[in-house]
Design a protein around this motif. Structure first.
Motif, PDB file in Angstrom:
ATOM      1  N   PRO A  61     -13.899  68.557  14.763  1.00 30.78           N
ATOM      2  CA  PRO A  61     -13.690  66.921  13.774  1.00 30.78           C
ATOM      3  C   PRO A  61     -14.684  66.173  15.732  1.00 30.78           C
ATOM      4  O   PRO A  61     -16.065  65.189  14.978  1.00 30.78           O
ATOM      5  CB  PRO A  61     -12.862  66.036  13.711  1.00 30.78           C
ATOM      6  N   ALA A  62     -14.217  66.356  16.731  1.00 32.96           N
ATOM      7  CA  ALA A  62     -14.605  65.574  18.236  1.00 32.96           C
ATOM      8  C   ALA A  62     -15.988  65.866  18.128  1.00 32.96           C
ATOM      9  O   ALA A  62     -16.581  65.621  18.627  1.00 32.96           O
ATOM     10  CB  ALA A  62     -13.224  66.194  19.239  1.00 32.96           C
ATOM     11  N   ILE A  63     -16.623  67.389  17.747  1.00 38.05           N
ATOM     12  CA  ILE A  63     -17.910  68.081  18.053  1.00 38.05           C
ATOM     13  C   ILE A  63     -18.775  67.592  16.853  1.00 38.05           C
ATOM     14  O   ILE A  63     -19.913  67.022  17.091  1.00 38.05           O
ATOM     15  CB  ILE A  63     -17.730  69.438  18.480  1.00 38.05           C
ATOM     16  N   ALA A  64     -17.714  66.595  16.016  1.00 37.61           N
ATOM     17  CA  ALA A  64     -19.078  66.866  15.138  1.00 37.61           C
ATOM     18  C   ALA A  64     -19.394  65.307  15.347  1.00 37.61           C
ATOM     19  O   ALA A  64     -20.430  64.702  14.855  1.00 37.61           O
ATOM     20  CB  ALA A  64     -18.250  66.169  13.461  1.00 37.61           C
ATOM     21  N   GLU A  65     -18.385  64.150  15.287  1.00 38.89           N
ATOM     22  CA  GLU A  65     -19.129  63.255  16.453  1.00 38.89           C
ATOM     23  C   GLU A  65     -19.580  62.964  17.123  1.00 38.89           C
ATOM     24  O   GLU A  65     -20.796  62.524  17.289  1.00 38.89           O
ATOM     25  CB  GLU A  65     -17.738  62.701  16.941  1.00 38.89           C
ATOM     26  N   LEU A  66     -19.766  64.098  18.537  1.00 43.82           N
ATOM     27  CA  LEU A  66     -20.370  64.267  19.273  1.00 43.82           C
ATOM     28  C   LEU A  66     -21.518  64.157  19.124  1.00 43.82           C
ATOM     29  O   LEU A  66     -22.849  63.599  19.249  1.00 43.82           O
ATOM     30  CB  LEU A  66     -19.574  65.228  20.169  1.00 43.82           C
ATOM     31  N   ILE A  67     -22.031  65.663  18.094  1.00 46.08           N
ATOM     32  CA  ILE A  67     -23.574  65.385  17.780  1.00 46.08           C
ATOM     33  C   ILE A  67     -24.146  64.431  17.435  1.00 46.08           C
ATOM     34  O   ILE A  67     -25.504  64.589  17.507  1.00 46.08           O
ATOM     35  CB  ILE A  67     -23.652  66.836  16.882  1.00 46.08           C
ATOM     36  N   LYS A  68     -23.564  63.446  16.336  1.00 50.59           N
ATOM     37  CA  LYS A  68     -24.082  62.637  15.977  1.00 50.59           C
ATOM     38  C   LYS A  68     -24.628  61.964  17.057  1.00 50.59           C
ATOM     39  O   LYS A  68     -25.717  60.768  16.731  1.00 50.59           O
ATOM     40  CB  LYS A  68     -23.330  61.919  15.613  1.00 50.59           C
ATOM     41  N   LYS A  69     -23.387  61.506  18.478  1.00 46.22           N
ATOM     42  CA  LYS A  69     -24.589  60.312  19.335  1.00 46.22           C
ATOM     43  C   LYS A  69     -25.733  61.247  20.494  1.00 46.22           C
ATOM     44  O   LYS A  69     -25.954  60.693  21.098  1.00 46.22           O
ATOM     45  CB  LYS A  69     -23.216  59.727  19.984  1.00 46.22           C
ATOM     46  N   CYS A  70     -25.477  63.024  20.273  1.00 51.97           N
ATOM     47  CA  CYS A  70     -26.279  63.681  21.511  1.00 51.97           C
ATOM     48  C   CYS A  70     -27.859  63.062  20.988  1.00 51.97           C
ATOM     49  O   CYS A  70     -27.966  63.582  20.745  1.00 51.97           O
ATOM     50  CB  CYS A  70     -25.816  64.417  21.320  1.00 51.97           C
ATOM     51  N   ASP A  71     -28.248  62.130  22.637  1.00 49.94           N
ATOM     52  CA  ASP A  71     -29.400  62.259  22.548  1.00 49.94           C
ATOM     53  C   ASP A  71     -30.711  63.472  23.079  1.00 49.94           C
ATOM     54  O   ASP A  71     -30.156  63.620  24.851  1.00 49.94           O
ATOM     55  CB  ASP A  71     -30.095  60.779  23.322  1.00 49.94           C
ATOM     56  N   LEU A  72     -30.870  64.446  22.178  1.00 48.23           N
ATOM     57  CA  LEU A  72     -30.958  65.760  23.286  1.00 48.23           C
ATOM     58  C   LEU A  72     -32.996  65.686  22.729  1.00 48.23           C
ATOM     59  O   LEU A  72     -33.253  65.310  21.818  1.00 48.23           O
ATOM     60  CB  LEU A  72     -30.856  67.016  22.147  1.00 48.23           C
ATOM     61  N   GLN A  73     -33.921  65.652  23.813  1.00 50.27           N
ATOM     62  CA  GLN A  73     -34.915  65.767  23.778  1.00 50.27           C
ATOM     63  C   GLN A  73     -35.954  67.273  24.262  1.00 50.27           C
ATOM     64  O   GLN A  73     -35.477  67.661  25.395  1.00 50.27           O
ATOM     65  CB  GLN A  73     -35.387  64.433  24.544  1.00 50.27           C
ATOM     66  N   ILE A  74     -36.935  67.741  23.873  1.00 50.01           N
ATOM     67  CA  ILE A  74     -36.970  68.802  24.429  1.00 50.01           C
ATOM     68  C   ILE A  74     -38.737  68.457  25.256  1.00 50.01           C
ATOM     69  O   ILE A  74     -38.928  68.047  24.015  1.00 50.01           O
ATOM     70  CB  ILE A  74     -37.147  69.974  23.846  1.00 50.01           C
ATOM     71  N   LYS A  75     -38.669  68.868  25.883  1.00 47.07           N
ATOM     72  CA  LYS A  75     -40.433  68.734  27.126  1.00 47.07           C
ATOM     73  C   LYS A  75     -40.851  69.713  27.296  1.00 47.07           C
ATOM     74  O   LYS A  75     -40.704  70.680  27.866  1.00 47.07           O
ATOM     75  CB  LYS A  75     -40.632  67.440  27.779  1.00 47.07           C
TER      76      LYS A  75
END
Ligand code: CDP
Length: 227
Positions: A61-75
């Motif tokens: 559950p904590a990981i499911a919440e975390l993934i919603k909030k992560c701002d992941l950028q690839i350059k």
């Protein structure tokens, strides 16, 4: 495979840890003028976010919440390497630590995580020709990729290569520990519920044990030009 005049082409490079996927994929992309996407780096960045948030890699559950909030950028850099940003910070070096390698397969086994990352990977690949490396690219992410490669190498060779990478970054792990960690990660990745590491039925398997990086790159470039 479609003709050499194809407008857009996708190449998937899958395989176990340390088989040389990232280096080869980056160089193939550079030679062909394609975009390169290191999907493993995306899973590693989420594993880093899990560690930084002091969440257990078993806390679904904590990981499911975390993934919603992560701002992941690839350059993509000029030299073709991928830089990964987590919440605005360049974490490209941090994600290579053994502490991340130790938990990344568990983090990558959540559907909540895979759904978000696979979506992002497909979206990034949709802009044009691209080379993607990972575990499930030819089977799940881009099942219609025109060229699918599955790179393999013996455990001894893979551990030696990974050891050289880690030494460069100043981390010390014994060769025995490293081989064991790689074996454990491969075993978990092969059993991943939603995106197992597996060669697609139409993948070309290349054993890189006795090949130089340039030879592997040349072989894939040649295959990409095959009518
Ligand atoms: O570079 P290395 O072979 O050590 O691994 P990586 O490509 O950086 O991937 C790190 C981890 O992310 C893998 O061990 C998998 O657990 C996960 N992964 C995945 O599940 N699916 C992908 N498409 C790519 C990586």
């Amino acid at each position: 495979m479609k003709s050499a005049e194809r407008l857009c082409m996708h190449i998937s490079i899958d395989g176990p840890a340390g088989a040389g996927k990232s280096t080869v994929a980056r160089l193939v992309a550079q030679r062909l003028g394609y975009t390169y996407l290191d999907t493993g780096a995306m899973y590693r960045a989420i594993a880093l976010a899990v560690l930084q948030a002091h969440i257990s890699s078993h806390d679904a559950p904590a990981i499911a919440e975390l993934i919603k909030k992560c701002d992941l950028q690839i350059k993509t850099e000029i030299d073709g390497t991928n830089k990964i940003y987590l919440d605005g910070k360049d974490v490209s070096a941090d994600i290579r630590q053994q502490a991340i390698s130790a938990i990344v397969s568990d983090v990558a086994n959540y559907k909540t995580v895979r759904d978000v990352l696979v979506d992002k990977q497909r979206q990034m690949a949709s802009h044009g020709s691209a080379v993607l490396d990972g575990r499930d690219i030819g089977t799940v992410v881009l099942p219609d990729a025109e060229l699918k490669i599955f790179l393999i190498a013996s455990l001894a060779v893979r551990a030696k290569r990974r050891n050289a990478d880690l030494q460069q970054s100043g981390e010390k792990v014994s060769p025995e520990q490293l081989a064991k960690a790689i074996e454990e990660r491969d075993s978990k990745d092969a059993k991943n519920t939603y995106g197992p590491m597996r060669a697609a039925d139409d993948a070309i398997i290349i054993n890189t044990d006795n090949m130089t990086i340039n030879q592997v790159v040349q072989k894939i470039v040649d295959l990409s030009k095959r009518p």
